[in-house]
Design a protein around this motif. Sequence first.
Motif, PDB file in Angstrom:
ATOM      1  N   LEU A   1       0.861  -1.186   0.000  1.00  0.00           N
ATOM      2  CA  LEU A   1       0.000   0.000   0.000  1.00  0.00           C
ATOM      3  C   LEU A   1       0.889   1.225   0.000  1.00  0.00           C
ATOM      4  O   LEU A   1       1.802   1.338   0.823  1.00  0.00           O
ATOM      5  N   CYS A   2       0.659   2.135  -0.939  1.00  0.00           N
ATOM      6  CA  CYS A   2       1.481   3.344  -0.988  1.00  0.00           C
ATOM      7  C   CYS A   2       0.615   4.569  -1.224  1.00  0.00           C
ATOM      8  O   CYS A   2      -0.473   4.497  -1.806  1.00  0.00           O
ATOM      9  N   ASP A   3       1.096   5.685  -0.715  1.00  0.00           N
ATOM     10  CA  ASP A   3       0.460   6.991  -0.914  1.00  0.00           C
ATOM     11  C   ASP A   3       1.209   7.677  -2.049  1.00  0.00           C
ATOM     12  O   ASP A   3       2.396   7.995  -1.917  1.00  0.00           O
ATOM     13  N   THR A   4       0.557   7.882  -3.164  1.00  0.00           N
ATOM     14  CA  THR A   4       1.238   8.460  -4.326  1.00  0.00           C
ATOM     15  C   THR A   4       1.583   9.924  -4.119  1.00  0.00           C
ATOM     16  O   THR A   4       2.441  10.466  -4.822  1.00  0.00           O
ATOM     17  N   ALA A   5       0.948  10.576  -3.157  1.00  0.00           N
ATOM     18  CA  ALA A   5       1.247  11.983  -2.885  1.00  0.00           C
ATOM     19  C   ALA A   5       2.508  12.139  -2.046  1.00  0.00           C
ATOM     20  O   ALA A   5       3.369  12.971  -2.325  1.00  0.00           O
ATOM     21  N   THR A   6       2.638  11.311  -1.007  1.00  0.00           N
ATOM     22  CA  THR A   6       3.785  11.423  -0.096  1.00  0.00           C
ATOM     23  C   THR A   6       4.912  10.460  -0.445  1.00  0.00           C
ATOM     24  O   THR A   6       6.012  10.598   0.077  1.00  0.00           O
ATOM     25  N   GLN A   7       4.639   9.465  -1.303  1.00  0.00           N
ATOM     26  CA  GLN A   7       5.599   8.424  -1.691  1.00  0.00           C
ATOM     27  C   GLN A   7       5.876   7.443  -0.567  1.00  0.00           C
ATOM     28  O   GLN A   7       6.745   6.567  -0.695  1.00  0.00           O
ATOM     29  N   GLN A   8       5.166   7.529   0.522  1.00  0.00           N
ATOM     30  CA  GLN A   8       5.366   6.598   1.627  1.00  0.00           C
ATOM     31  C   GLN A   8       4.550   5.331   1.400  1.00  0.00           C
ATOM     32  O   GLN A   8       3.492   5.360   0.765  1.00  0.00           O
ATOM     33  N   GLY A   9       5.056   4.225   1.937  1.00  0.00           N
ATOM     34  CA  GLY A   9       4.320   2.996   1.758  1.00  0.00           C
ATOM     35  C   GLY A   9       4.796   1.889   2.666  1.00  0.00           C
ATOM     36  O   GLY A   9       5.772   2.017   3.404  1.00  0.00           O
ATOM     37  N   MET A  10       4.070   0.777   2.581  1.00  0.00           N
ATOM     38  CA  MET A  10       4.360  -0.389   3.410  1.00  0.00           C
ATOM     39  C   MET A  10       4.076  -1.636   2.599  1.00  0.00           C
ATOM     40  O   MET A  10       3.158  -1.682   1.779  1.00  0.00           O
ATOM     41  N   ILE A  11       4.869  -2.670   2.835  1.00  0.00           N
ATOM     42  CA  ILE A  11       4.677  -3.964   2.208  1.00  0.00           C
ATOM     43  C   ILE A  11       4.609  -5.020   3.301  1.00  0.00           C
ATOM     44  O   ILE A  11       5.442  -5.051   4.205  1.00  0.00           O
ATOM     45  N   LEU A  12       3.602  -5.877   3.218  1.00  0.00           N
ATOM     46  CA  LEU A  12       3.447  -6.988   4.148  1.00  0.00           C
ATOM     47  C   LEU A  12       3.532  -8.283   3.348  1.00  0.00           C
ATOM     48  O   LEU A  12       2.882  -8.432   2.313  1.00  0.00           O
ATOM     49  N   VAL A  13       4.349  -9.218   3.832  1.00  0.00           N
ATOM     50  CA  VAL A  13       4.530 -10.504   3.157  1.00  0.00           C
ATOM     51  C   VAL A  13       3.999 -11.611   4.056  1.00  0.00           C
ATOM     52  O   VAL A  13       4.526 -11.848   5.137  1.00  0.00           O
ATOM     53  N   ILE A  14       2.951 -12.277   3.598  1.00  0.00           N
ATOM     54  CA  ILE A  14       2.425 -13.452   4.293  1.00  0.00           C
ATOM     55  C   ILE A  14       2.773 -14.653   3.428  1.00  0.00           C
ATOM     56  O   ILE A  14       2.166 -14.895   2.391  1.00  0.00           O
ATOM     57  N   GLY A  15       3.780 -15.390   3.840  1.00  0.00           N
ATOM     58  CA  GLY A  15       4.295 -16.480   3.032  1.00  0.00           C
ATOM     59  C   GLY A  15       5.680 -16.153   2.522  1.00  0.00           C
ATOM     60  O   GLY A  15       6.464 -15.498   3.200  1.00  0.00           O
ATOM     61  N   ASP A  16       5.996 -16.612   1.298  1.00  0.00           N
ATOM     62  CA  ASP A  16       7.333 -16.377   0.757  1.00  0.00           C
ATOM     63  C   ASP A  16       7.267 -15.589  -0.546  1.00  0.00           C
ATOM     64  O   ASP A  16       6.191 -15.278  -1.046  1.00  0.00           O
TER      65      ASP A  16
END
Length: 247
Positions: free
Chosen positions: A115-130
């Motif tokens: 999930l990322c904010d295109t205005a601020t360029q901030q984001g997060m990635i969550l990995v469930i599995g491999d």
Amino acid sequence: MKIYSAIQIGEYHQNHCEDHIFIGEYGKSKKIFAVMDGCTTAIDSHFASTLVAKILKKICFEKGYTDFLIPNSSNSSIEEHLQDILKELLKELKSIKNQLLLDSKELLSTLIIMLCDTATQQGMILVIGDGLVVINGVKHSFEQNNTPDYIGYHLDKDFEIFYNSQKQKLFFDSIIDISIVTDGIFSFQDIEKKGIDESTLIEYFTIDKTFEEKNEMLYLKLKSVENTYGIKPTDDFAIIRVVESSL
């Protein structure tokens, strides 16, 4: 921002590609990117990964409707938004499981969600599995010894306990070149014998700029690897690559 994606059935799979991709708008300035990989030894694994994508589509639609009716209704952080998305996803999966009388083995899919904010360029990635995540040139490989975690395992758990137990979280403050990839990236057969090692192959798909002017960049790379080295992924392969546009 340019968004590239590709998906290909593995050479060892005959009937269905068990990977799936989702790209969607979450509200006014946020985007969701996700790659899913169904469990080969489960039941109808292509169904599980596709179902996750369909639910994410529903979540995005409902978020857009809410933001239209109630502008500026939320000041939540990126992680809080991602938690809301994941909580709703698990809720919907549990509901569908009960409605269709599904076995747990019919809902086994890994999930890499960004999930990322295109205005601020901030984001997060969550990995469930491999799978593999490459953030602005830095590789993060998630390998669980052929026994990956699946979201279908967690439908009956308390959400807060489940979420707090997740350790495969990544954060970023700029979007220069980010890729999320299922573990099919590690399945190209006989790589070293064909003159290209795994590290070089990963860089080719996630960092190299060849064909960036083409919307089909990643599909062209798949064909290039096949034609040049005679290799294809033996496992299903799905990738999304988000690049700061310079064109």
